[in-house]
Structures are given as C-alpha cells and as structure tokens.
Design an enzyme around this catalytic site. Structure first.
Site, PDB file in Angstrom:
ATOM      1  N   SER A  45      48.793  43.467  41.381  1.00  0.00           N
ATOM      2  CA  SER A  45      47.284  42.972  42.119  1.00  0.00           C
ATOM      3  C   SER A  45      47.218  42.008  42.789  1.00  0.00           C
ATOM      4  O   SER A  45      46.425  40.618  42.129  1.00  0.00           O
ATOM      5  CB  SER A  45      46.633  43.205  39.915  1.00  0.00           C
ATOM      6  OG  SER A  45      47.512  41.263  40.166  1.00  0.00           O
ATOM      7  N   HIS A 158      48.947  46.412  34.950  1.00  0.00           N
ATOM      8  CA  HIS A 158      50.305  46.263  34.576  1.00  0.00           C
ATOM      9  C   HIS A 158      50.884  47.483  33.175  1.00  0.00           C
ATOM     10  O   HIS A 158      52.214  46.882  33.569  1.00  0.00           O
ATOM     11  CB  HIS A 158      50.390  44.729  33.919  1.00  0.00           C
ATOM     12  CG  HIS A 158      49.825  43.686  35.148  1.00  0.00           C
ATOM     13  ND1 HIS A 158      49.681  42.378  34.670  1.00  0.00           N
ATOM     14  CD2 HIS A 158      50.441  44.547  36.311  1.00  0.00           C
ATOM     15  CE1 HIS A 158      49.647  41.590  36.237  1.00  0.00           C
ATOM     16  NE2 HIS A 158      49.876  42.656  37.081  1.00  0.00           N
ATOM     17  N   GLU A 167      44.828  40.706  31.308  1.00  0.00           N
ATOM     18  CA  GLU A 167      46.270  39.622  30.940  1.00  0.00           C
ATOM     19  C   GLU A 167      44.996  39.524  29.685  1.00  0.00           C
ATOM     20  O   GLU A 167      44.081  38.749  29.635  1.00  0.00           O
ATOM     21  CB  GLU A 167      46.646  38.696  31.947  1.00  0.00           C
ATOM     22  CG  GLU A 167      46.756  39.442  32.688  1.00  0.00           C
ATOM     23  CD  GLU A 167      47.301  38.397  33.837  1.00  0.00           C
ATOM     24  OE1 GLU A 167      47.285  37.317  33.372  1.00  0.00           O
ATOM     25  OE2 GLU A 167      48.064  38.743  34.232  1.00  0.00           O
ATOM     26  N   GLU A 208      54.644  42.336  31.847  1.00  0.00           N
ATOM     27  CA  GLU A 208      54.451  41.007  31.528  1.00  0.00           C
ATOM     28  C   GLU A 208      54.872  40.549  30.159  1.00  0.00           C
ATOM     29  O   GLU A 208      54.778  39.591  29.684  1.00  0.00           O
ATOM     30  CB  GLU A 208      53.007  40.316  31.741  1.00  0.00           C
ATOM     31  CG  GLU A 208      52.968  40.244  33.839  1.00  0.00           C
ATOM     32  CD  GLU A 208      51.890  39.578  34.168  1.00  0.00           C
ATOM     33  OE1 GLU A 208      51.249  39.090  33.023  1.00  0.00           O
ATOM     34  OE2 GLU A 208      51.752  39.022  35.352  1.00  0.00           O
ATOM     35  N   ASP A 245      42.825  36.996  31.711  1.00  0.00           N
ATOM     36  CA  ASP A 245      42.954  37.333  33.039  1.00  0.00           C
ATOM     37  C   ASP A 245      41.861  38.597  33.698  1.00  0.00           C
ATOM     38  O   ASP A 245      43.484  39.460  33.399  1.00  0.00           O
ATOM     39  CB  ASP A 245      44.254  37.580  33.978  1.00  0.00           C
ATOM     40  CG  ASP A 245      43.867  37.705  35.459  1.00  0.00           C
ATOM     41  OD1 ASP A 245      42.576  37.803  36.284  1.00  0.00           O
ATOM     42  OD2 ASP A 245      45.274  37.545  36.462  1.00  0.00           O
ATOM     43  N   GLU A 289      39.777  33.528  34.068  1.00  0.00           N
ATOM     44  CA  GLU A 289      40.477  33.872  35.477  1.00  0.00           C
ATOM     45  C   GLU A 289      40.160  34.962  36.218  1.00  0.00           C
ATOM     46  O   GLU A 289      40.763  36.303  35.357  1.00  0.00           O
ATOM     47  CB  GLU A 289      42.276  33.560  35.317  1.00  0.00           C
ATOM     48  CG  GLU A 289      42.532  34.387  36.779  1.00  0.00           C
ATOM     49  CD  GLU A 289      44.648  34.450  36.623  1.00  0.00           C
ATOM     50  OE1 GLU A 289      44.847  33.486  35.703  1.00  0.00           O
ATOM     51  OE2 GLU A 289      45.119  35.022  37.341  1.00  0.00           O
ATOM     52  N   ASP A 316      42.228  33.531  40.929  1.00  0.00           N
ATOM     53  CA  ASP A 316      43.620  33.643  41.133  1.00  0.00           C
ATOM     54  C   ASP A 316      43.272  34.831  42.916  1.00  0.00           C
ATOM     55  O   ASP A 316      43.868  33.650  44.072  1.00  0.00           O
ATOM     56  CB  ASP A 316      44.005  34.795  40.496  1.00  0.00           C
ATOM     57  CG  ASP A 316      45.234  35.420  41.159  1.00  0.00           C
ATOM     58  OD1 ASP A 316      45.836  34.959  41.589  1.00  0.00           O
ATOM     59  OD2 ASP A 316      45.491  36.469  39.986  1.00  0.00           O
ATOM     60  N   LYS A 341      50.667  30.406  42.652  1.00  0.00           N
ATOM     61  CA  LYS A 341      51.309  31.693  43.102  1.00  0.00           C
ATOM     62  C   LYS A 341      52.518  30.825  44.360  1.00  0.00           C
ATOM     63  O   LYS A 341      51.577  30.900  45.319  1.00  0.00           O
ATOM     64  CB  LYS A 341      50.985  32.636  42.666  1.00  0.00           C
ATOM     65  CG  LYS A 341      50.553  32.938  41.485  1.00  0.00           C
ATOM     66  CD  LYS A 341      49.298  34.827  41.569  1.00  0.00           C
ATOM     67  CE  LYS A 341      49.561  35.261  40.127  1.00  0.00           C
ATOM     68  NZ  LYS A 341      48.895  36.194  40.806  1.00  0.00           N
ATOM     69  N   HIS A 369      54.032  33.256  37.190  1.00  0.00           N
ATOM     70  CA  HIS A 369      54.187  33.671  37.382  1.00  0.00           C
ATOM     71  C   HIS A 369      54.151  35.105  38.276  1.00  0.00           C
ATOM     72  O   HIS A 369      52.482  34.903  38.458  1.00  0.00           O
ATOM     73  CB  HIS A 369      55.581  35.129  36.225  1.00  0.00           C
ATOM     74  CG  HIS A 369      54.162  35.365  35.535  1.00  0.00           C
ATOM     75  ND1 HIS A 369      55.145  36.085  34.062  1.00  0.00           N
ATOM     76  CD2 HIS A 369      52.953  35.674  35.486  1.00  0.00           C
ATOM     77  CE1 HIS A 369      53.799  36.973  34.443  1.00  0.00           C
ATOM     78  NE2 HIS A 369      52.948  36.567  34.835  1.00  0.00           N
ATOM     79  N   ARG A 370      54.504  36.224  38.979  1.00  0.00           N
ATOM     80  CA  ARG A 370      54.139  37.480  38.834  1.00  0.00           C
ATOM     81  C   ARG A 370      54.301  39.102  38.303  1.00  0.00           C
ATOM     82  O   ARG A 370      56.010  38.604  37.807  1.00  0.00           O
ATOM     83  CB  ARG A 370      54.665  37.809  41.073  1.00  0.00           C
ATOM     84  CG  ARG A 370      54.088  37.041  41.750  1.00  0.00           C
ATOM     85  CD  ARG A 370      52.779  36.325  42.251  1.00  0.00           C
ATOM     86  NE  ARG A 370      51.759  37.514  42.151  1.00  0.00           N
ATOM     87  CZ  ARG A 370      51.247  37.710  42.963  1.00  0.00           C
ATOM     88  NH1 ARG A 370      51.264  36.478  44.387  1.00  0.00           N
ATOM     89  NH2 ARG A 370      50.164  38.397  43.307  1.00  0.00           N
ATOM     90  N   LYS A 392      51.650  30.218  32.995  1.00  0.00           N
ATOM     91  CA  LYS A 392      51.387  31.787  32.884  1.00  0.00           C
ATOM     92  C   LYS A 392      52.919  32.039  33.123  1.00  0.00           C
ATOM     93  O   LYS A 392      52.817  32.194  34.420  1.00  0.00           O
ATOM     94  CB  LYS A 392      50.303  32.110  33.029  1.00  0.00           C
ATOM     95  CG  LYS A 392      50.319  32.724  33.772  1.00  0.00           C
ATOM     96  CD  LYS A 392      48.947  33.614  34.050  1.00  0.00           C
ATOM     97  CE  LYS A 392      48.069  34.111  35.987  1.00  0.00           C
ATOM     98  NZ  LYS A 392      47.377  35.448  35.265  1.00  0.00           N
TER      99      LYS A 392
HETATM  100  P1  PGA Z   1      49.747  40.287  39.532  1.00  0.00           P
HETATM  101  O1  PGA Z   1      49.315  39.719  38.741  1.00  0.00           O
HETATM  102  O2  PGA Z   1      51.018  39.394  39.326  1.00  0.00           O
HETATM  103  O3  PGA Z   1      50.316  41.495  39.310  1.00  0.00           O
HETATM  104  O4  PGA Z   1      49.756  39.875  40.757  1.00  0.00           O
HETATM  105  C1  PGA Z   1      48.952  38.405  38.314  1.00  0.00           C
HETATM  106  C2  PGA Z   1      47.767  37.431  37.755  1.00  0.00           C
HETATM  107  O5  PGA Z   1      46.765  38.346  38.477  1.00  0.00           O
HETATM  108  O6  PGA Z   1      47.627  36.802  38.092  1.00  0.00           O
HETATM  109 ZN    ZN Z   2      45.371  37.068  37.807  1.00  0.00          ZN
END
Ligand code: PGA
Ligand code: ZN
Length: 435
Positions: A45, A158, A167, A208, A245, A289, A316, A341, A369-370, A392
């Site tokens: 995402s 995810h 999330e 995740e 999130d 988030e 984010d 990130k 993380h991703r 996270k």
């Molecule tokens: P992504 O998701 O690593 O798939 O972008 C993580 C997030 O949105 O925080």
């Molecule tokens: Zn996010």
C-alpha cells in the site's frame, strides 16, 4: 593504525522478499577488508510520492517484478561513482547517490538500488568502527528502545480477510521494558488465536503476520483484540492499547470513502472522522495512522484538530518520509506524528533529516517495516539510533517480522542498565482516561 574505510567493491544480488517477490541485497567491501550487506524491503500500500522502486517490467521474469536493472545500476554507474568514497562519511555518500540519480523521486537509478547501497555502507561503517549499528548511527547516547506496535489483525491490501482497515496493532504501553512488551504482545497474540479458533474463524496469517479472519465488521476486530488482551490477563488501555493503520488511500480519495465489510457504503470525510471518534470513545485507541487518504489533507487537518489531543495522528502515505511533505504537514498542523520508512525516501541521510524535522516540531515518530520484508534487521537498530520511541514490525509471528523484534531484545539486553523504555503515548489524554 586505523583501518582503511574507503569503499572498494559493491555487489548486488536478486533475492526474494517475504511475499516471494524479487528485491535486492547489496554488499559493500572496504579497503581494510570489511564487508557488509543490507537488503531492501517493499510495500504493497505505497504512497504515490514514494521513491520509485526500479523493477524490470519484463513479463518473462517474476511477472515484471525482477530487479536486474536495479542491480545493474548498483554494480555499474553507482559503483563507479562511490568507489573510493569513505564509508564513514554517510552524508557525503548519500549526497553523491542523490546527485547521481538527479530526480526528485529517484526514478532513474531506483530508490531500491540507492537505499541498498546507503544501508550497506552504514553497516560497513559500523563494523569498521567496531560499534553496534545503533551506536554507529545514533551515538552512545542512543539507548531508548521503541514501543513495539504489533499488527495482530491484517486487512486491506495485506490480507483477504475482508477488513477494510489494513492494520490493527497492539501496543503494550504498560510494559516496563521492550523484552516484557514482546511477552505481553506474544501472549495476547496467542490468546487472540485461541479466541478466533474457538469461534470457528481462520487463524491463517496475512502479510505482516497478523491473523486474517473473515469478521462480520471492522469493529469486531477491535472487540476481539480487547477480548484477547483480557484473556491474556492484561487490562486494555492500562497494559495494552490499540493502534490502527486504516491505510485509507486504499479505500478512498478526494475526501470520499467506500467501506465494504458489513454492507457496502459510501461515506464522506466527516463521516469517517465520526467513525474514528466513536471508536476512540469505545476502544483503548492511542494512535491512528493514515485515517484519511494521502490526497485528503483536509481530512488529516480536521482529525488533528478534533482528535489530536486524545490520540496520536500519524502520517504515512501522505508524508512518505520526505522532508518536503513533512514540512508542509507541520505548517498545516496536519498530524502530530510521522511514520518513518527508509525505502520511502531512499537514503539513510534523508531519513534522519525527516526524523529531525519531526523532533524539532515536537512530533512523535514510528519507524516501520514494509509489508514485503527480508530478514534484515536494519530498522531495529535504526529505531534505537534515532530515539524513535515506537516501531511497527508486524505481529510477533513470521521470521522477517521477528528478526526486528528479536534484534531489539538483543539490543536491550546488551545495553543493560543503560536501556530506556517508555510509553510514547502518555501525553495523550486517552491513555490517561483509560488507565
Ligand atoms: P506497506 O504497508 O508496506 O504495504 O506500504 C505498511 C503501511 O501502510 O504502513
Ligand atoms: Zn501505513
């Protein structure tokens, strides 16, 4: 005699991430014989303004997702430009990489190629100085362990759970140490598995490591988490809080949102804000988030004005670890915390710059993380180095997620009495009210 820290060799290889997609690992060799590697993660995402992931686009390999072009960039034009540079000068190296690419989003050489080199150099530099990575980047004073926000229920892009929100995380705010926080989290995760199993729901996990059950509503995710916290013997809010999130860019744009679970419905910005308001009243939520889509600045601004004194509002996709967007967010009071990130911006130096901006504004940061990860634990050390206070890295499940958490436990134990751990949400009235 001091060791030769000039970069002599740079190699890259195609490896696979936790989703089975190609990514790259970069190995840097220094004149003194030190070698260090780093691997690059990949999101699902992603924000539109993230550094570009260079992928081959060759449908004959990995559905076009190969990274041979990025590897060619690392071993060719990048190697030529950085060979002979001092690995101890992270900023000089990163500036060289940024200039060499020459585009605002690193689309020419690839953010993935550039970040691999930047992180591998940081590691080589730490090894050359015989320092743990966190101390090499952050100095000996960097001793704050981050609050782990563990993503125990996966939705959105995810997982196929049907949850609209991406999330649902647990934050062991009452834990006295990082190691204990992981125990609180793992016990709650186990309790959640038992509850889902009892109710005939799937305990298979998403990208995740969180469970991905087909629940009847988004609220049910919070209900299950609260029940799991209690079943594990903890008090919701006091011991363990909830962080969300929604990743709203994946279900809305232009201030209009579409929720599917429990009956498709369209809601506007105010409607979504009202949902968050009700959830904050009902559940021990300390952080949200990307509650609004990346183009919905007004959504973020409204939420910060309405709920920013009760919870942490995190950007984010809207801020993408980019100092330009973070500065805009600060000017517009669009949030009070930022997700960090490394691969959204593409170098260690720019990531540190982004963090510094947040800290100057008095904002919190959460290192992340991703969803597509490797077992590289760079972000664990990085979170300690910058004094993030939060991280996270998914659920306490799946090796690539645990690699980071286990490294943080190792760091905390190695720091001994010097290690600090604190609840980063205590400023917020919500956590007080629920304690
Ligand atoms: P992504 O998701 O690593 O798939 O972008 C993580 C997030 O949105 O925080
Ligand atoms: Zn996010």
């Amino acid at each position: 005699m001091s060791i030769n820290t000039l970069i002599t060799t740079i190699r890259a290889q195609e490896i696979l991430d936790s989703r089975g997609n190609p990514t790259l690992t970069v190995t840097i060799g220094l004149g003194g014989g030190i070698e260090a590697s780093a691997s690059v993660p990949s999101g699902a995402s992603t924000g539109a303004n993230e550094a570009v992931e260079l992928r081959d686009g060759d449908p004959a390999r990995y559905g076009g997702k190969g990274v041979l072009k990025a590897i060619k960039a690392v071993e060719g034009v990048i190697a030529d430009a950085v060979r002979g540079l001092d690995a101890l000068d992270q900023e000089g190296l990163d500036r060289r990489l940024i200039d060499l690419d020459g585009t605002p989003n690193k689309e020419r050489l690839g953010g993935n190629a550039i970040l691999g080199v930047s992180m591998a150099a940081a590691r080589a530099s730490a090894l050359a100085r015989d320092l743990p990575l966190h101390a090499a980047i952050g100095g000996q004073g960097a001793t704050l362990l981050p609050m782990p926000c563990m993503n125990v229920l996966n939705g959105g892009k995810h997982a196929d759970s049907g949850l609209d929100f991406q999330e649902f995380m647990i934050a062991p705010v009452g834990a006295p140490s990082f190691v204990e926080a992981m125990r609180y989290g793992a016990e709650t995760y186990a309790a959640l598995r038992t509850l889902l199993h009892r109710d005939g729901l799937s305990t298979a996990v998403g990208d995740e490591g969180g469970f991905a059950p087909a629940l009847k509503s988004n609220e049910a995710a919070c209900d299950y988490i609260v029940a799991a916290i209690e079943a594990a013997g903890y008090k919701p809010g006091r011991d363990i809080a909830i962080a969300l999130d929604p990743a709203a860019s994946s279900f809305g744009a232009d201030g209009a949102y579409k929720l599917e679970l429990g009956g498709a419905r369209e809601i506007d910005r105010a409607g979504l804000l009202a949902i968050f308001g009700r959830w904050i009243d009902t559940y021990p939520i300390v952080s949200i988030e990307d509650g609004f889509a990346e183009d919905d600045w007004q959504g973020f601004i409204d939420q910060t004005a309405a709920q920013g004194d009760r919870i942490q509002i995190v950007g984010d996709d809207i801020t993408v670890t980019n100092p330009i967007f973070i500065r805009e967010a600060i000017d517009r009071k669009a949030m009070n915390a930022v997700l960090i990130k490394l691969n959204q911006i593409g170098t260690v130096t720019e990531t540190v710059e982004a963090v510094n901006l947040c800290h100057q504004a008095g904002w919190n940061v959460m290192v992340s993380h991703r969803s597509g990860e490797t077992v590289d634990s760079f972000i664990a050390d990085f979170a300690v180095a910058i004094g993030a206070g939060q991280i996270k890295s998914g659920a306490p499940c799946r090796g690539e997620r645990l690699a980071k958490y286990n490294r943080l436990m190792e760091i905390e134990r190695a720091l001994g009495d010097k290690a600090l751990f604190a609840n980063p949400f205590t400023k917020r009235a919500q956590s007080e009210a629920l304690s």
